[in-house]
Design a protein around this motif. Structure first.
Motif, mmCIF file in Angstrom:
data_model
loop_
_atom_site.group_PDB
_atom_site.id
_atom_site.type_symbol
_atom_site.label_atom_id
_atom_site.label_comp_id
_atom_site.label_asym_id
_atom_site.label_seq_id
_atom_site.Cartn_x
_atom_site.Cartn_y
_atom_site.Cartn_z
ATOM 1 N N TRP A 164 0.840 -1.212 0.000
ATOM 2 C CA TRP A 164 0.000 0.000 0.000
ATOM 3 C C TRP A 164 0.868 1.252 0.000
ATOM 4 O O TRP A 164 0.506 2.272 -0.592
ATOM 5 N N PHE A 165 2.044 1.180 0.658
ATOM 6 C CA PHE A 165 2.900 2.367 0.800
ATOM 7 C C PHE A 165 3.994 2.465 -0.257
ATOM 8 O O PHE A 165 4.844 3.356 -0.174
ATOM 9 N N ARG A 166 4.006 1.543 -1.243
ATOM 10 C CA ARG A 166 4.934 1.720 -2.358
ATOM 11 C C ARG A 166 4.698 3.085 -2.996
ATOM 12 O O ARG A 166 3.569 3.590 -3.015
ATOM 13 N N THR A 167 5.737 3.669 -3.581
ATOM 14 C CA THR A 167 5.603 4.973 -4.225
ATOM 15 C C THR A 167 4.469 4.965 -5.243
ATOM 16 O O THR A 167 3.704 5.923 -5.339
ATOM 17 N N ASP A 168 4.349 3.867 -6.015
ATOM 18 C CA ASP A 168 3.265 3.781 -6.990
ATOM 19 C C ASP A 168 2.168 2.840 -6.525
ATOM 20 O O ASP A 168 1.419 2.281 -7.328
ATOM 21 N N GLY A 169 2.074 2.639 -5.199
ATOM 22 C CA GLY A 169 0.989 1.833 -4.643
ATOM 23 C C GLY A 169 -0.252 2.677 -4.417
ATOM 24 O O GLY A 169 -0.364 3.806 -4.898
#
Length: 533
Positions: A449-454
């Motif tokens: 969820w906290f990925r840069t592109d998530g």
């Protein structure tokens, strides 16, 4: 190709097909088979590619069926897939589909899965879950989502009508576990093309699940009727399933007690009393969801929250123990990580402030705010947005009170669910209440969820965090990678973790078949039945 025999769930399923209801010995079926359950909000979408919420997923699981289902313990069992094989290199999965029909009598084919999966990643569909195909490591998903390739180049194909093949970019141990998610369900191309955006309306929608859509009065009720075309219809007992929207959980409880609802959420603080009064009806079990206050760190977010010291002070001074023990009182746990404590194979970070006395946390929070130039004489002023629900309101009021003495003045902003999610998606908030429920039982379902592109509504970004999640996709031992990822979240505080969910519900003793050991709380109406009382 090698016949796959390593998944015990599938071995069992091959020997014993995944039939629907198993009526327990001694149970006498009621003459009228109906189930009325509570919905907090309107169902935003019944389109498998467009749904984003838990309640929508439960409705879609009644109308459609994917390759795999989950059993009462959360283990994967066959749905439309009768069996599958995996190549020696772990990159190609070949599924044999059972003979199954759509609700209009047309056969379900491998091409329906190809179309459904390609539709999810097609940019024009604007699926908020397009990233899920990337997470599954389906070949070319990332390039298609980015608009760099045609959807026809996705790593899926129909070998013939009953053989569906998926190619992955890398061996993915949790791939099979992703296949009960509604995003992977088949979709009837002819119906979508005939009706466009109205294809999920009553009278238009065609599904392959155990139920058909009888009616849908948005924000009032949604009604499902048993689908005679479902492949296992002979073993589906429940005839009518009705979801009833009640925005106030206390009102919903009153309607449960009046016999109008068979399943409701227990309002905050009432579980101990109800468990004592109705021990056979009140349940509390772990549920794979985490609750947080997300900070908007995008260009549209407030300047004060861009200071890590402010965010850390807010995390330190939120008294989670009081919120869980004195407000919720339903078996939840204070959260010191984003990933739910009960997720399979997850080890909680050892370096947290969980063991620090609350007075020490508050003292450190004051120091951090003072260093950042804030305090009672120069307060930080922020707004906290939450969607309509008494529990959310009580928790937000408590947070407001914990933060105020430090010089953090928070204005509460209550909006309806649809508005709340739209504002999250567009970064139109300062702090927002949010909860994430696991899509499958593995820590990446939270951390991604906290990925840069998530999904990442607050637009926090950290390169090391992103790299750890990429590395985890092919790692034999993901535990240290996920631990480090949680440490980064703890260091940079893109959100304040509040609590890990438990499932607190009142369930009528007349209703059987609702799972209580599935951490993801995945349930299927086809598995339920009503008994005589």
């Amino acid at each position: 190709m090698t016949k796959f025999l390593a998944t015990t769930a599938l071995i069992g399923a091959l020997a014993m097909p995944a039939f629907a209801v198993e009526v327990a010995e001694g149970d006498t079926l009621a003459e009228n088979q109906y189930f009325n359950y509570w919905l907090l909000d309107a169902i935003k979408s019944l389109d498998p590619a467009l749904n984003t919420d838990v309640e929508g997923s439960a409705s879609i699981r009644s109308l459609f069926e994917g390759l795999m289902n989950e059993d009462a313990q959360g283990e994967m069992v066959p749905g439309v897939a009768e069996s599958f094989e995996v190549s020696d290199d772990g990159l190609t999965y070949t599924f044999t589909l059972r003979e199954a029909n759509w609700s209009n009598g047309e056969p379900v084919t491998a091409e329906d899965f190809v179309y459904g999966w390609q539709r999810v990643v097609t940019p024009e569909t604007t699926s908020e879950y397009a990233w899920y195909m990337e997470l599954m490591n389906v070949v070319n998903a990332t390039q298609i989502v980015a608009g760099e390739m045609d959807p026809s180049e996705l790593g899926v194909r129909a070998v013939d009508d009953r053989t569906f093949e998926v190619t992955l970019t890398t061996p993915t141990p949790f791939f099979i576990n992703t296949l009960s998610h509604v995003t992977t369900f088949p979709v009837p191309r002819a119906v979508v093309e005939e009706h466009g955006n109205a294809w999920t309306q009553p009278g238009n929608i065609v599904g392959n699940g155990a139920y058909t859509l009888a009616s849908h009065n948005l924000g009032v009720e949604i009604v499902f009727q048993k689908n005679p075309e479902y492949w296992d219809a002979d073993n589906v007992v429940m005839e009518t399933v009705r979801g009833i929207t009640v925005n106030d959980s206390n009102v919903a409880l009153t309607r449960y007690q009046a016999g109008e609802l068979d399943r409701v959420q227990i309002p905050a603080g009432q579980y101990p009393r109800l468990a004592q009064e109705s021990p056979d009806e009140a349940i509390s079990v772990p549920r794979g969801c985490s609750y947080a206050y997300v900070f908007n760190l995008s260009d549209k977010g407030p300047e004060a929250l861009k200071d890590q010291r402010v965010r850390e002070a807010m995390a330190l001074s939120l008294n989670r123990e009081v919120m869980v023990d004195q407000i919720l009182q339903g078996g939840q746990r204070p959260a010191y990580s984003w990933t739910h404590w009960a997720i399979a194979g997850f080890a909680e970070p050892s370096e947290t402030f969980e063991d620090m006395p609350y007075e020490d946390r508050v003292a450190r929070a004051r120091e951090l705010l003072e260093e950042a130039g804030y305090g009672p004489q120069n307060p930080v002023r922020l707004s906290l947005q939450y969607n309509t629900d008494e529990s959310h309101r009580l928790l937000a009021v408590a947070a407001q009170q914990f933060w105020r003495p430090l010089g953090i003045e928070v204005t509460l902003n209550n909006v309806e669910w649809a508005v709340h999610t739209d504002r999250l998606q567009n970064q139109d908030f300062e702090i927002a209440r949010y909860a994430w429920c696991a899509d499958y039982n593995e820590a990446s379902t939270f951390l991604d969820w906290f990925r840069t592109d998530g999904y990442n509504s607050g637009k926090w970004s950290n390169a090391e965090f992103d790299e750890l999640l990429v590395e985890a996709r092919t790692a034999d031992d993901t535990a240290p990678l996920y631990q480090r990822a949680e440490e980064i979240l703890a260091e940079e505080v893109p959100a304040v973790w509040v609590y890990h969910y438990s499932l607190n519900e009142m369930i009528s003793p007349a209703i059987k078949g609702i799972p209580r050991e599935n951490l993801l709380n995945t349930w299927y109406a086809k598995d339920l039945y009503r008994v005589e009382q």
